[in-house]
Design an enzyme around this catalytic site. Sequence first.
Site, PDB file in Angstrom:
ATOM      1  N   HIS A  49      -7.358  -2.845   9.384  1.00  0.00           N
ATOM      2  CA  HIS A  49      -8.490  -3.695   8.724  1.00  0.00           C
ATOM      3  C   HIS A  49      -9.333  -3.795   9.836  1.00  0.00           C
ATOM      4  O   HIS A  49     -10.235  -4.853   9.981  1.00  0.00           O
ATOM      5  CB  HIS A  49      -7.949  -5.022   8.056  1.00  0.00           C
ATOM      6  CG  HIS A  49      -7.300  -4.460   6.640  1.00  0.00           C
ATOM      7  ND1 HIS A  49      -6.756  -5.663   5.588  1.00  0.00           N
ATOM      8  CD2 HIS A  49      -6.629  -3.466   6.072  1.00  0.00           C
ATOM      9  CE1 HIS A  49      -5.825  -5.405   5.056  1.00  0.00           C
ATOM     10  NE2 HIS A  49      -6.454  -4.766   5.297  1.00  0.00           N
ATOM     11  N   HIS A 100      -2.657   2.794   8.935  1.00  0.00           N
ATOM     12  CA  HIS A 100      -3.469   1.193   8.323  1.00  0.00           C
ATOM     13  C   HIS A 100      -4.435   0.387   8.438  1.00  0.00           C
ATOM     14  O   HIS A 100      -2.921  -0.430   9.005  1.00  0.00           O
ATOM     15  CB  HIS A 100      -3.414   1.626   6.153  1.00  0.00           C
ATOM     16  CG  HIS A 100      -3.813   0.266   5.702  1.00  0.00           C
ATOM     17  ND1 HIS A 100      -5.364   0.620   5.716  1.00  0.00           N
ATOM     18  CD2 HIS A 100      -4.154  -0.772   4.590  1.00  0.00           C
ATOM     19  CE1 HIS A 100      -5.926  -0.711   5.237  1.00  0.00           C
ATOM     20  NE2 HIS A 100      -5.195  -1.268   4.446  1.00  0.00           N
ATOM     21  N   TYR A 104     -19.001  13.152  19.069  1.00  0.00           N
ATOM     22  CA  TYR A 104     -18.568  14.381  19.343  1.00  0.00           C
ATOM     23  C   TYR A 104     -17.340  14.054  19.017  1.00  0.00           C
ATOM     24  O   TYR A 104     -16.292  14.807  18.672  1.00  0.00           O
ATOM     25  CB  TYR A 104     -18.501  15.277  20.651  1.00  0.00           C
ATOM     26  CG  TYR A 104     -18.190  14.277  21.846  1.00  0.00           C
ATOM     27  CD1 TYR A 104     -16.605  14.991  22.260  1.00  0.00           C
ATOM     28  CD2 TYR A 104     -18.463  14.750  23.184  1.00  0.00           C
ATOM     29  CE1 TYR A 104     -16.268  14.811  22.865  1.00  0.00           C
ATOM     30  CE2 TYR A 104     -17.925  14.195  24.218  1.00  0.00           C
ATOM     31  CZ  TYR A 104     -16.378  14.171  24.316  1.00  0.00           C
ATOM     32  OH  TYR A 104     -15.876  13.168  25.952  1.00  0.00           O
ATOM     33  N   TYR A 159      -8.212  20.705  24.438  1.00  0.00           N
ATOM     34  CA  TYR A 159      -8.393  19.750  25.099  1.00  0.00           C
ATOM     35  C   TYR A 159      -6.960  18.034  25.323  1.00  0.00           C
ATOM     36  O   TYR A 159      -6.800  17.973  25.104  1.00  0.00           O
ATOM     37  CB  TYR A 159      -9.460  18.503  24.483  1.00  0.00           C
ATOM     38  CG  TYR A 159      -9.733  17.337  24.953  1.00  0.00           C
ATOM     39  CD1 TYR A 159     -10.858  17.201  26.486  1.00  0.00           C
ATOM     40  CD2 TYR A 159      -9.338  15.851  24.652  1.00  0.00           C
ATOM     41  CE1 TYR A 159     -11.671  15.960  26.406  1.00  0.00           C
ATOM     42  CE2 TYR A 159     -10.225  14.528  25.274  1.00  0.00           C
ATOM     43  CZ  TYR A 159     -10.975  14.587  26.048  1.00  0.00           C
ATOM     44  OH  TYR A 159     -10.863  13.469  26.231  1.00  0.00           O
ATOM     45  N   HIS A 201     -12.266  -2.806   2.634  1.00  0.00           N
ATOM     46  CA  HIS A 201     -10.769  -2.597   2.661  1.00  0.00           C
ATOM     47  C   HIS A 201     -10.417  -2.587   4.237  1.00  0.00           C
ATOM     48  O   HIS A 201     -10.071  -3.071   4.678  1.00  0.00           O
ATOM     49  CB  HIS A 201     -10.375  -1.956   1.856  1.00  0.00           C
ATOM     50  CG  HIS A 201      -8.928  -2.185   2.163  1.00  0.00           C
ATOM     51  ND1 HIS A 201      -8.047  -1.657   0.255  1.00  0.00           N
ATOM     52  CD2 HIS A 201      -8.341  -2.392   2.840  1.00  0.00           C
ATOM     53  CE1 HIS A 201      -6.750  -1.694   1.477  1.00  0.00           C
ATOM     54  NE2 HIS A 201      -6.446  -2.111   2.281  1.00  0.00           N
ATOM     55  N   GLU A 236       0.675  -1.271  -0.057  1.00  0.00           N
ATOM     56  CA  GLU A 236       0.103  -0.084   0.444  1.00  0.00           C
ATOM     57  C   GLU A 236       0.910   1.353  -0.195  1.00  0.00           C
ATOM     58  O   GLU A 236       0.549   2.505   0.146  1.00  0.00           O
ATOM     59  CB  GLU A 236      -1.005   0.152   1.159  1.00  0.00           C
ATOM     60  CG  GLU A 236      -2.060  -1.182   1.415  1.00  0.00           C
ATOM     61  CD  GLU A 236      -3.014  -1.268   0.830  1.00  0.00           C
ATOM     62  OE1 GLU A 236      -2.865  -0.107  -1.102  1.00  0.00           O
ATOM     63  OE2 GLU A 236      -4.002  -1.855   0.431  1.00  0.00           O
TER      64      GLU A 236
END
Length: 225
Positions: A96, A94, A115, A210, A157, A75
């Site tokens: 799955h 990335h 939120y 935050y 994917h 990828e």
Amino acid sequence: MMDDELKLRTELVEACQNMSRLGINKGTAGNVSVRHGEGLLISPTGVPYDKLTPEHVVAMRWDATFEGDVLPSSEWRFHRDILQARPDLNAIVHTHSTKATAVSILEKDIPAIHYAIAATGASRIRCAPYEIFGSQELADRAIEALEGSRACLLAHHGVIAAHVSIARALALAVTVEELASQYLLCLPTGEPPVLSEEQIAEVLVKFKTYGQQSPKVVEGYRQAS
């Protein structure tokens, strides 16, 4: 190998291994990259994460060339293209992950049901249309789905989560999985109500400070530890 590169390689390996510990990845699926020098560092293809070492990490140039015999993730195109297109992002995770991938199979966006979606910088997590893995078409679709956001789904994917650092990209991937789980729990009753653009904009402002402590508090914690 310079100290800063070794540090990034080590952090990348730890992130790959943490994906499994966090339950957002299995086997050799998924991949991680980080901006470095005149290109990027990226996890290799086909190496089990429990066997992965910093030396396995591939240093790839922007023109997709690299040194050595270890092949980069299949990828690599969307990792490279996203980092080139988005100077505000330095790292990509990335996965799955099960719940988010299930939503991608439904070819649905994840709307603003909570939120926490503001962690992506946007009011929804778009689902990019399906393209074969490793393709330029997939990279192009991912960039489109990431416009104005730090996360997207890839239809049938998985997930892309990107941020200013590997640690924050990994944390965002976990947040995406949590949001997907909540969304799937709501769907049996129909499409759930969502927060408005104005409400998300308010959260985005609050997210700027935050969870932040003053340097004095953080240093005191470190010394106490």
